[in-house]
Design a protein around this motif. Structure first.
Motif, PDB file in Angstrom:
ATOM      1  N   TRP A   1      93.775  32.207  24.386  1.00 36.39           N
ATOM      2  CA  TRP A   1      94.231  30.831  24.588  1.00 36.39           C
ATOM      3  C   TRP A   1      93.589  30.219  25.823  1.00 36.39           C
ATOM      4  O   TRP A   1      93.165  29.061  25.812  1.00 36.39           O
ATOM      5  CB  TRP A   1      95.751  30.812  24.695  1.00 36.39           C
ATOM      6  N   VAL A   2      93.502  30.983  26.918  1.00 35.29           N
ATOM      7  CA  VAL A   2      92.888  30.490  28.148  1.00 35.29           C
ATOM      8  C   VAL A   2      91.435  30.102  27.893  1.00 35.29           C
ATOM      9  O   VAL A   2      90.973  29.031  28.301  1.00 35.29           O
ATOM     10  CB  VAL A   2      92.979  31.534  29.280  1.00 35.29           C
ATOM     11  N   LEU A   3      90.700  30.956  27.211  1.00 32.53           N
ATOM     12  CA  LEU A   3      89.296  30.652  26.921  1.00 32.53           C
ATOM     13  C   LEU A   3      89.167  29.383  26.094  1.00 32.53           C
ATOM     14  O   LEU A   3      88.239  28.594  26.289  1.00 32.53           O
ATOM     15  CB  LEU A   3      88.645  31.832  26.198  1.00 32.53           C
ATOM     16  N   GLN A   4      90.088  29.175  25.177  1.00 30.51           N
ATOM     17  CA  GLN A   4      90.030  27.986  24.329  1.00 30.51           C
ATOM     18  C   GLN A   4      90.273  26.701  25.124  1.00 30.51           C
ATOM     19  O   GLN A   4      89.784  25.634  24.749  1.00 30.51           O
ATOM     20  CB  GLN A   4      91.058  28.098  23.202  1.00 30.51           C
ATOM     21  N   GLN A   5      91.018  26.811  26.230  1.00 25.47           N
ATOM     22  CA  GLN A   5      91.322  25.630  27.039  1.00 25.47           C
ATOM     23  C   GLN A   5      90.163  25.229  27.948  1.00 25.47           C
ATOM     24  O   GLN A   5      90.093  24.089  28.402  1.00 25.47           O
ATOM     25  CB  GLN A   5      92.568  25.866  27.912  1.00 25.47           C
ATOM     26  N   LEU A   6      89.283  26.176  28.231  1.00 25.09           N
ATOM     27  CA  LEU A   6      88.165  25.901  29.134  1.00 25.09           C
ATOM     28  C   LEU A   6      87.014  25.266  28.359  1.00 25.09           C
ATOM     29  O   LEU A   6      86.631  25.764  27.299  1.00 25.09           O
ATOM     30  CB  LEU A   6      87.695  27.197  29.804  1.00 25.09           C
ATOM     31  N   PRO A   7      86.444  24.170  28.862  1.00 29.71           N
ATOM     32  CA  PRO A   7      85.385  23.481  28.113  1.00 29.71           C
ATOM     33  C   PRO A   7      84.117  24.312  27.988  1.00 29.71           C
ATOM     34  O   PRO A   7      83.694  24.973  28.929  1.00 29.71           O
ATOM     35  CB  PRO A   7      85.133  22.210  28.933  1.00 29.71           C
ATOM     36  N   GLU A   8      83.540  24.294  26.813  1.00 33.04           N
ATOM     37  CA  GLU A   8      82.267  24.965  26.558  1.00 33.04           C
ATOM     38  C   GLU A   8      81.148  24.253  27.316  1.00 33.04           C
ATOM     39  O   GLU A   8      81.217  23.049  27.548  1.00 33.04           O
ATOM     40  CB  GLU A   8      81.955  24.938  25.061  1.00 33.04           C
ATOM     41  N   PRO A   9      80.105  24.990  27.703  1.00 35.00           N
ATOM     42  CA  PRO A   9      78.936  24.330  28.302  1.00 35.00           C
ATOM     43  C   PRO A   9      78.307  23.366  27.302  1.00 35.00           C
ATOM     44  O   PRO A   9      78.231  23.659  26.114  1.00 35.00           O
ATOM     45  CB  PRO A   9      77.993  25.496  28.619  1.00 35.00           C
ATOM     46  N   GLU A  10      77.864  22.232  27.801  1.00 36.73           N
ATOM     47  CA  GLU A  10      77.235  21.224  26.953  1.00 36.73           C
ATOM     48  C   GLU A  10      75.871  20.858  27.523  1.00 36.73           C
ATOM     49  O   GLU A  10      75.625  20.989  28.717  1.00 36.73           O
ATOM     50  CB  GLU A  10      78.104  19.960  26.886  1.00 36.73           C
ATOM     51  N   ARG A  11      75.000  20.370  26.658  1.00 43.03           N
ATOM     52  CA  ARG A  11      73.700  19.891  27.139  1.00 43.03           C
ATOM     53  C   ARG A  11      73.883  18.653  28.007  1.00 43.03           C
ATOM     54  O   ARG A  11      73.214  18.478  29.019  1.00 43.03           O
ATOM     55  CB  ARG A  11      72.782  19.581  25.955  1.00 43.03           C
ATOM     56  N   ILE A  12      74.804  17.788  27.623  1.00 43.90           N
ATOM     57  CA  ILE A  12      75.116  16.581  28.389  1.00 43.90           C
ATOM     58  C   ILE A  12      76.629  16.532  28.591  1.00 43.90           C
ATOM     59  O   ILE A  12      77.388  16.551  27.616  1.00 43.90           O
ATOM     60  CB  ILE A  12      74.641  15.306  27.677  1.00 43.90           C
ATOM     61  N   THR A  13      77.048  16.503  29.847  1.00 42.02           N
ATOM     62  CA  THR A  13      78.470  16.449  30.168  1.00 42.02           C
ATOM     63  C   THR A  13      78.756  15.189  30.969  1.00 42.02           C
ATOM     64  O   THR A  13      78.115  14.943  31.987  1.00 42.02           O
ATOM     65  CB  THR A  13      78.892  17.686  30.985  1.00 42.02           C
TER      66      THR A  13
ATOM     67  N   GLN B   1      75.782  15.030  33.622  1.00 42.92           N
ATOM     68  CA  GLN B   1      75.075  16.243  34.020  1.00 42.92           C
ATOM     69  C   GLN B   1      74.263  16.701  32.815  1.00 42.92           C
ATOM     70  O   GLN B   1      74.812  16.990  31.753  1.00 42.92           O
ATOM     71  CB  GLN B   1      76.074  17.313  34.445  1.00 42.92           C
ATOM     72  N   LEU B   2      72.942  16.755  32.976  1.00 41.75           N
ATOM     73  CA  LEU B   2      72.031  17.068  31.879  1.00 41.75           C
ATOM     74  C   LEU B   2      71.437  18.462  32.098  1.00 41.75           C
ATOM     75  O   LEU B   2      70.825  18.716  33.140  1.00 41.75           O
ATOM     76  CB  LEU B   2      70.909  16.040  31.794  1.00 41.75           C
TER      77      LEU B   2
ATOM     78  N   ASP C   1      59.029  14.777  27.619  1.00 40.96           N
ATOM     79  CA  ASP C   1      58.936  13.591  26.768  1.00 40.96           C
ATOM     80  C   ASP C   1      60.241  13.312  26.029  1.00 40.96           C
ATOM     81  O   ASP C   1      60.481  12.189  25.592  1.00 40.96           O
ATOM     82  CB  ASP C   1      57.800  13.749  25.750  1.00 40.96           C
ATOM     83  N   GLU C   2      61.080  14.357  25.866  1.00 42.34           N
ATOM     84  CA  GLU C   2      62.344  14.185  25.170  1.00 42.34           C
ATOM     85  C   GLU C   2      63.510  14.045  26.148  1.00 42.34           C
ATOM     86  O   GLU C   2      64.666  14.259  25.796  1.00 42.34           O
ATOM     87  CB  GLU C   2      62.584  15.367  24.228  1.00 42.34           C
ATOM     88  N   ASP C   3      63.221  13.700  27.372  1.00 41.18           N
ATOM     89  CA  ASP C   3      64.258  13.510  28.377  1.00 41.18           C
ATOM     90  C   ASP C   3      65.259  12.465  27.893  1.00 41.18           C
ATOM     91  O   ASP C   3      64.884  11.340  27.570  1.00 41.18           O
ATOM     92  CB  ASP C   3      63.603  13.063  29.688  1.00 41.18           C
ATOM     93  N   PRO C   4      66.561  12.835  27.833  1.00 44.37           N
ATOM     94  CA  PRO C   4      67.562  11.899  27.311  1.00 44.37           C
ATOM     95  C   PRO C   4      68.128  10.956  28.362  1.00 44.37           C
ATOM     96  O   PRO C   4      69.062  10.204  28.075  1.00 44.37           O
ATOM     97  CB  PRO C   4      68.658  12.846  26.806  1.00 44.37           C
ATOM     98  N   SER C   5      67.574  10.969  29.575  1.00 50.54           N
ATOM     99  CA  SER C   5      68.187  10.222  30.676  1.00 50.54           C
ATOM    100  C   SER C   5      68.371   8.745  30.348  1.00 50.54           C
ATOM    101  O   SER C   5      69.437   8.171  30.586  1.00 50.54           O
ATOM    102  CB  SER C   5      67.353  10.374  31.951  1.00 50.54           C
ATOM    103  N   HIS C   6      67.308   8.124  29.840  1.00 49.75           N
ATOM    104  CA  HIS C   6      67.423   6.688  29.595  1.00 49.75           C
ATOM    105  C   HIS C   6      68.472   6.395  28.536  1.00 49.75           C
ATOM    106  O   HIS C   6      69.238   5.432  28.661  1.00 49.75           O
ATOM    107  CB  HIS C   6      66.089   6.088  29.176  1.00 49.75           C
ATOM    108  N   ALA C   7      68.524   7.218  27.485  1.00 50.05           N
ATOM    109  CA  ALA C   7      69.524   7.009  26.443  1.00 50.05           C
ATOM    110  C   ALA C   7      70.932   7.152  27.010  1.00 50.05           C
ATOM    111  O   ALA C   7      71.836   6.391  26.645  1.00 50.05           O
ATOM    112  CB  ALA C   7      69.310   7.995  25.294  1.00 50.05           C
ATOM    113  N   VAL C   8      71.124   8.107  27.913  1.00 57.93           N
ATOM    114  CA  VAL C   8      72.442   8.299  28.529  1.00 57.93           C
ATOM    115  C   VAL C   8      72.804   7.083  29.386  1.00 57.93           C
ATOM    116  O   VAL C   8      73.934   6.589  29.333  1.00 57.93           O
ATOM    117  CB  VAL C   8      72.463   9.592  29.373  1.00 57.93           C
TER     118      VAL C   8
END
Length: 277
Positions: A47-59, A71-72, A101-108
């Motif tokens: 249950w504790v593990l389920q409450q902690l957010p998974e790492p994401e590419r963009i947070t 955070q990218l 070239d695939e930097d998502p910064s501008h889209a974010v």
């Protein structure tokens, strides 16, 4: 017991914005997990593990009221870029943009309804080349102002020195030179409640930058961390430039207590570096 440890871990994770790897790192270091170890196969642990957010590419988070942060994470290099935006003024700054070239910064930036005004770097090794990041820096936001940690060139307009301030809306980033990993490494501090510091590869989560480059200096690196970064308020949130385990954030207090590279004497640190090289 297990319940008390679980509650404390979840509270600290929510307070500081830890993802699952960062939270479990703290649990191991602080021995919060002692109760969980006894119940490792129990439903409580699951249950504790389920409450902690998974790492994401963009947070996306809001560590300070009125400040939005993206955070990218780039898995191929285990490195981070950051976008900070003032929600009131709708202006933003990017820290350590990539030349991908695939930097998502501008889209974010666009999706958050912000306007990019500044780009800053933490290391002389990071290139904010306007031809490489054309979509982000030149094509999409031609009036962006770049601040770097080395001599100005065609790709960076201003060299970051001690006390330099980059203001975006009601927030400010202040340059804090942290030589050692490279001669011109710099951290960026946003003073607030809590304060934030973007440390590049000078101070990592439970580690520090390599000192194997021709311009690296182990003694300077140690002094930069201990005499500069570690003097920031204890609750300052530490955002690194790289993390192989995808841990997303720490605190100055946690690094002072648990960083195995920096909780030793200067002499022992220099000896460790000498042995590893």
């Amino acid at each position: 017991g297990a319940c008390a440890g679980a509650i404390l871990l979840l509270w600290m994770s929510k307070k500081h914005g830890y993802n699952r790897p960062a939270a479990m790192q703290l649990a191991d270091d602080a021995d919060i997990r002692c109760g969980l170890r006894r119940a490792m196969r129990s439903k409580l642990h699951e249950w504790v593990l389920q409450q902690l957010p998974e790492p994401e590419r963009i947070t996306i988070s809001r560590p300070i009221q009125g400040l939005v942060m993206a955070q990218l994470f780039r898995a191929e290099s285990c490195s981070y870029s950051y976008i900070l935006g003032c929600e009131e003024a709708r202006t933003a700054v990017v820290i350590d943009p990539t030349d991908d070239d695939e930097d998502p910064s501008h889209a974010v930036v666009r999706d958050l309804g912000l306007r990019l005004r500044f780009a800053v770097t933490t290391s002389s090794l990071i290139r904010v080349d306007r031809t490489a990041t054309g979509r982000l820096v030149e094509t999409e936001v031609p009036d962006v102002k770049s601040w770097c940690s080395e001599e100005p060139s065609k790709w960076a307009e201003v060299m970051a020195e001690a006390g330099h301030v980059v203001k975006f809306g009601r927030f400010c980033l202040e340059a804090l030179p942290t030589p050692g990993h490279t001669e011109l490494s710099v951290a960026w501090v946003l003073h607030g409640s809590p304060s934030l510091v973007f440390t590049g590869e000078t101070l990592l989560i439970r580690g520090c930058g390599k000192v194997e480059l021709h311009e690296s200096d182990a003694g300077q690196l140690y002094d930069s961390v201990r005499r500069k970064l570690f003097t920031l308020p204890r609750d300052t949130l530490v955002y690194p430039g790289r993390d192989a385990q995808h841990r997303n954030v720490s605190t100055i207090e946690a690094e002072r207590c648990f960083n195995p590279c920096m909780n030793k004497s200067r002499e022992d640190f220099l000896a460790l570096v000498s042995e590893s090289n």
